[in-house]
Structures are given as structure tokens and as C-alpha cells.
Scaffold this active site. Sequence first.
Site, PDB file in Angstrom:
ATOM      1  N   HIS A  67       0.797  -1.231   0.000  1.00  0.00           N
ATOM      2  CA  HIS A  67       0.000   0.000   0.000  1.00  0.00           C
ATOM      3  C   HIS A  67       0.832   1.284   0.000  1.00  0.00           C
ATOM      4  O   HIS A  67       0.284   2.373  -0.200  1.00  0.00           O
ATOM      5  CB  HIS A  67      -0.958   0.016   1.194  1.00  0.00           C
ATOM      6  N   HIS A  82       1.812   6.893  -0.881  1.00  0.00           N
ATOM      7  CA  HIS A  82       0.859   6.113  -0.077  1.00  0.00           C
ATOM      8  C   HIS A  82      -0.406   5.926  -0.904  1.00  0.00           C
ATOM      9  O   HIS A  82      -1.094   6.890  -1.218  1.00  0.00           O
ATOM     10  CB  HIS A  82       0.542   6.842   1.234  1.00  0.00           C
TER      11      HIS A  82
END
Length: 161
Positions: A67, A82
Amino acid sequence: MLGFGKKRVILLAPISGRVVPLEEVPDPVFAERMAGDGVAIEPDPAGGGMVVAPCAGELVALFATGHAFGIRTPEGVEVLVHIGVETVTLRGEGFVRLAAEGDRVATGNPIVRCDFDAIRTRAPSALSPVLVTNMALVTSFSAASGTVTAGKDVLLTLDLA
């Protein structure tokens, strides 16, 4: 024009989509710039799920869940990408890592392939912050606006001391 001894680092968009101010990210860590400064990208549903390196450097972090990742440029700038908000809770579902921590990457190299539709339905937001985490190196920066294409369009221009 840059003055004597100054350097410039260009970060390309790691994700195709619309550039959004960090204040609009529904997570105070990003919105209040606790993790660094930069912008976010609202992924374009038609842009595919490829997330690429915004710059050349060393992949210093690639979370096991896929992620998020961090790259350190040769100039020492540390960049965090992110993917989505609170996507660590997906435990890697919808993310495929295409690189490994410690890899040397070139601008535009694929790092993660992800399913943005799954992120939109299972996470609070698909907004993806792109941050410089060591802003002490940066004397000024400018950000793109509008829409950007991954690996092609400039997202951030950083001036370093």
C-alpha cells in the site's frame, strides 16, 4: 534559473489522475502534513492500476501489504507514495508488488499494481498522497494542478539548497 550550488529534483506523477491538495485527504496525518509535504492524486478509473516510481533512486521501503513505498533520490530527498487512505487494513488484497525493497529504480519503473476499484469500495478513500518526508532539504517546491499521467507528467518540482 537556479543559483550557484542549488539543485532541482523533478518528481513525475506515480499515478494517473487528478491532483488534489493534501488538505482534502481524509486523514489528519496527511492533511496536516505530519508525514511530509506534497500533494495527493485522485486515481483516474481509466488510468489503470499501475503505480510507478516518481523519480530515480533506491527503493528504501516497500510495505509488505503493497500500500505504500518510499524512494530516496541520489540527492537524498525521501519520497513517500501512499496508495489510498487506511489501505493497510486491506492486508495486501488488491495490491501486487512489482519491485523489492533495496532495488535501484528509474523514473517510471512499475512498483505496485493495484485495484483502485477495490480500494474505492473497501477503504475510506483512494486519494493517494505523494510526499517529501524530509522537507528540511527543500527550499521551495511547486506542484502541478489538473490531471497528470503516471510516469509522464511532472507532479512536483523541488528546489534544494
